[in-house]
Enzyme design. Sequence first.
Site, PDB file in Angstrom:
ATOM      1  N   CYS A  39       0.995  -1.333  -0.016  1.00 26.74           N
ATOM      2  CA  CYS A  39       0.025  -0.057   0.092  1.00 26.74           C
ATOM      3  C   CYS A  39       0.958   1.221   0.014  1.00 26.74           C
ATOM      4  O   CYS A  39       1.760   1.418   0.859  1.00 26.74           O
ATOM      5  CB  CYS A  39      -0.893   0.030   1.224  1.00 26.74           C
ATOM      6  SG  CYS A  39      -1.787   1.524   1.692  1.00 26.74           S
ATOM      7  N   CYS A  98       0.617   3.560   2.881  1.00 26.58           N
ATOM      8  CA  CYS A  98       0.893   2.962   3.942  1.00 26.58           C
ATOM      9  C   CYS A  98       2.347   3.065   4.131  1.00 26.58           C
ATOM     10  O   CYS A  98       2.885   3.230   5.232  1.00 26.58           O
ATOM     11  CB  CYS A  98       0.629   1.546   4.169  1.00 26.58           C
ATOM     12  SG  CYS A  98      -1.216   0.977   3.951  1.00 26.58           S
TER      13      CYS A  98
END
Length: 119
Positions: A42, A45
């Site tokens: 991600c 992230c």
Amino acid sequence: MSAIHLTKGGFERRIAKIDKLAEGWHFIGERPALIDFFAPWCGPCQRLSPIIDEVAKELEGKVDIYKVNVDEEQELSDLFQIRSIPTLLFIPMQGEPLRTMGAFSKAQLLETIDEQLLR
């Protein structure tokens, strides 16, 4: 110290007993906590991860900061109905956790921790 990677077993030792959550939220930690639900693939992230680690070092002894890899800890992800990452769970000593979605700047993260966990 960087954020601690949390597994189901670690969650039950540091945060709450999963089988007791049906009876209501009962936090067992020694300090307020923050859990970052993330995945290594991600992009947001990946941008948030070093910020989480910096904040963990700065607030060591005041707030316990954890990371949960949603791909490896599906049961924890399901427990908190994580559908979007990054998702942050702010856990005060008293009361219910606050869940937020999306990446934070360091300043925003520190401000939210102060407001939700340290006051």
